[in-house]
Design a protein around this motif. Structure first.
Motif, mmCIF file in Angstrom:
data_model
loop_
_atom_site.group_PDB
_atom_site.id
_atom_site.type_symbol
_atom_site.label_atom_id
_atom_site.label_comp_id
_atom_site.label_asym_id
_atom_site.label_seq_id
_atom_site.Cartn_x
_atom_site.Cartn_y
_atom_site.Cartn_z
ATOM 1 N N ALA A 50 14.075 28.574 11.897
ATOM 2 C CA ALA A 50 13.836 27.120 11.951
ATOM 3 C C ALA A 50 13.064 26.657 10.718
ATOM 4 O O ALA A 50 12.358 27.433 10.063
ATOM 5 C CB ALA A 50 13.059 26.757 13.212
ATOM 6 N N ASP A 51 13.207 25.368 10.417
ATOM 7 C CA ASP A 51 12.373 24.736 9.395
ATOM 8 C C ASP A 51 11.857 23.418 9.951
ATOM 9 O O ASP A 51 12.110 23.073 11.104
ATOM 10 C CB ASP A 51 13.138 24.535 8.079
ATOM 11 N N GLY A 84 16.075 20.562 14.805
ATOM 12 C CA GLY A 84 16.009 19.728 16.004
ATOM 13 C C GLY A 84 15.954 20.548 17.276
ATOM 14 O O GLY A 84 15.886 21.784 17.258
ATOM 15 N N TYR A 85 16.017 19.852 18.396
ATOM 16 C CA TYR A 85 15.908 20.485 19.703
ATOM 17 C C TYR A 85 16.993 21.529 19.931
ATOM 18 O O TYR A 85 16.748 22.570 20.546
ATOM 19 C CB TYR A 85 15.972 19.406 20.781
ATOM 20 N N GLY A 86 18.200 21.272 19.421
ATOM 21 C CA GLY A 86 19.304 22.204 19.634
ATOM 22 C C GLY A 86 18.993 23.602 19.141
ATOM 23 O O GLY A 86 19.368 24.602 19.773
ATOM 24 N N HIS A 87 18.307 23.691 18.004
ATOM 25 C CA HIS A 87 17.957 25.007 17.467
ATOM 26 C C HIS A 87 17.025 25.754 18.419
ATOM 27 O O HIS A 87 17.236 26.929 18.725
ATOM 28 C CB HIS A 87 17.281 24.841 16.096
ATOM 29 N N TYR A 88 16.025 25.061 18.893
ATOM 30 C CA TYR A 88 15.011 25.712 19.734
ATOM 31 C C TYR A 88 15.536 26.040 21.122
ATOM 32 O O TYR A 88 15.127 27.044 21.722
ATOM 33 C CB TYR A 88 13.772 24.828 19.821
ATOM 34 N N ALA A 135 4.813 29.286 12.581
ATOM 35 C CA ALA A 135 5.366 29.737 13.858
ATOM 36 C C ALA A 135 6.505 30.731 13.628
ATOM 37 O O ALA A 135 6.616 31.741 14.335
ATOM 38 C CB ALA A 135 5.851 28.547 14.674
ATOM 39 N N ASP A 136 7.351 30.455 12.626
ATOM 40 C CA ASP A 136 8.447 31.370 12.312
ATOM 41 C C ASP A 136 7.940 32.770 11.997
ATOM 42 O O ASP A 136 8.488 33.771 12.469
ATOM 43 C CB ASP A 136 9.243 30.851 11.102
ATOM 44 N N LEU A 137 6.897 32.838 11.202
ATOM 45 C CA LEU A 137 6.368 34.139 10.808
ATOM 46 C C LEU A 137 5.827 34.900 12.021
ATOM 47 O O LEU A 137 6.095 36.099 12.202
ATOM 48 C CB LEU A 137 5.267 33.961 9.766
#
Length: 506
Positions: free
Chosen positions: A367-368, A372-376, A480-482
């Motif tokens: 994610a970056d 949007g919500y769809g990714h999460y 958060a990604d890390l």
């Protein structure tokens, strides 16, 4: 009187071979146990969405807010082993009922709290009640479901409720905050406690270890001190940093206390915890897999709640509703995990679940700030499905290694590892996200947290507000990604160990 041989010749069973009759109201008993479990698990995450509200209502700083969340988990984790042992000795139904009374009293105190200190103390009381409840539910389940096939189904439902409670906490909290004051997120526990107490009185049979173990006073004190010190060290590491002198000293103290606990158990004539349990691959692999899966679930839930509210701009209720697909995936995958284990073996089921969860975590980590919500939701569904596939087979694996006299303390070990995984997930993923966020933001109030940046942005002109929001969103999501990527690596490593050491189909 006929001899055993004569009875066998006639095709009738001798008393030695007659299996105990199943408890006739066992499925109603399971309903009471699941209700009791649900209310204490929901409370591990329901507070998260209320943090902004509590900060304003109680004038609480960041340290007080952290302890409002963590005091429950700290006491819960510290008391689980002694509570499981007490249930084995004095009766698991008694432990369940006593725990519900303590939990209900703490919930009422939390709802009526007027200061952050009062709320922290009430949450600690709730944690003490939860420590009595959780191991008792699994030990009672084992006692009333004597048929292996029925027990597997019951464990699947128990596991689904256990994971579902973590996932629906934000949804329940968001709905209550939308319609009532913040005290409602604690007051709602009181009628649930009353219903569970009534159900326990009529539907839950008495159960205790076949031979009452003596009280291990030294082991009890060292277990509480060691687990409490370890949980406290993990919690504070998330705030103070993992390499600071204070953090290293706290971990050293915890290590000494836990080593002393282990030594006391080896030397004791009747130890509270039989360390030989860990020689059984079924038990050790199950404990490791549950720990790392709740590590991932808690870490993702912690950062995702903030992303939904402060990055994507949802209200607490809207954020909670958007967490539901993950909860539904977990509920659907839990019984599927039981079927997969029955057909292909526990090792295949647990490994498949962990790989699925790792895939969800890895997808989250791509994610970056503009995602949007769809990714999460894709990441959340994959993670939750993986946890659902893992939970029931892992619980079955640990139960199969436990003698009847040790089901309470054995389930307490599994649940302690789950709580420590939860604390570690929040602390590690949260601290990584916060550290990276602060390092990528300019100095000032907005650099303290993504929530602070969102609050400041609301009072700025539109162009400046959009610029601050985009900068803060990119910084927080990158952190958060890390943290989540490290979690994915931990899940994969554990999956490889499980696949290597867990027994096969048999």
């Amino acid at each position: 009187m006929s001899s055993p041989q004569t009875a066998a010749a006639r095709g009738t069973a001798t008393p030695a071979t007659v299996a105990p009759a199943p408890y006739p109201r066992r499925w109603y008993t399971l309903g009471v146990l699941c209700l009791s479990l649900l209310v204490i698990v929901v409370d591990t995450t329901i507070v998260n969405v209320a943090i902004p509200t509590l900060a304003a209502s109680l004038d609480a700083g960041s340290g007080a807010l952290a302890w409002i969340v963590d005091s429950y988990t700290l006491v819960f984790a510290a008391l689980l082993l002694p509570a499981g042992s007490l249930g084995d000795r004095y009766g698991r139904r008694r432990a369940l009922s006593a725990g519900m009374l303590v939990f209900g009293a703490g919930s009422l105190g939390a709802a009526l709290s007027g200061t952050a200190a009062q709320l922290i103390a009430a949450r600690a009381v709730m944690g003490a009640g939860a420590a009595l409840i959780m191991p008792a539910t699994l030990a009672l389940l084992t006692a009333v479901f004597t048929d292996p096939a029925e027990r597997a189904r019951a464990v699947g439902l128990w596991s689904a409720v256990s994971g579902l409670g973590v996932a629906i906490g934000p949804t329940a909290g968001g709905w209550l905050l939308q319609h009532f004051s913040w005290g409602a997120i604690f007051l709602v526990n009181v009628p649930v406690v009353a219903a569970a107490l009534a159900g326990a009185a009529f539907l839950v049979p008495a159960s205790s270890a076949p031979h009452r173990p003596p009280v291990d006073a030294a082991g009890t004190v060292l277990a509480v001190a060691g687990l409490g010190a370890l949980t406290y060290a993990v919690i504070q590491a998330g705030e103070d940093g993992w390499a600071t002198t204070g953090t290293l000293a706290r971990f050293a103290v915890a290590a000494v206390l836990l080593a002393a606990f282990g030594y006391s158990q080896v030397r004791a004539a009747a130890p509270m915890l039989d360390l030989s349990l860990f020689r059984d691959g079924r038990f050790t692999a199950a404990v490791a897999s549950v720990t790392v899966m709740f590590f991932g679930l808690a870490g993702v839930t912690f950062v995702l709640t903030q992303i939904y509210q402060f990055v994507l701009g949802y209200s607490p209720l809207e954020a909670g509703v958007r967490a539901l697909p993950g909860a539904l995936a977990l509920a659907a995958a839990s019984p599927l995990g039981t079927r997969v284990a029955a057909r292909f073996g526990i090792r295949v089921a647990i490994t498949a679940g962990m790989v699925t969860a790792a895939a969800g975590l890895a997808w989250f980590a791509t994610a970056d700030g503009g995602s949007g919500y769809g990714h999460y939701v894709v990441a959340s569904v994959l993670l939750s499905a993986g946890i659902g596939l893992t939970m029931s087979p892992a619980t079955q694996s640990s139960l199969s290694a436990l003698p009847p006299a040790k089901t309470g303390i054995g389930s307490a070990v599994s649940n302690t590892s789950r709580n420590l995984g939860t604390v570690l997930g929040v602390a590690l993923v949260g601290s990584i996200a916060a550290t990276v966020y602060s390092g990528r933001m300019p100095e000032g109030p907005a650099g303290e947290s993504v929530g602070a940046a969102a609050g400041i942005a609301r009072h700025l002109p539109a162009p400046s507000a959009a610029a601050l929001h985009d900068t803060a969103a990119a910084a927080f999501v990158h952190g958060a990604d890390l943290g989540v990527l490290i979690t994915a690596a931990a899940v994969l490593v554990t999956a490889a160990l499980v696949a290597r050491h867990l027994p096969g189909r048999r």
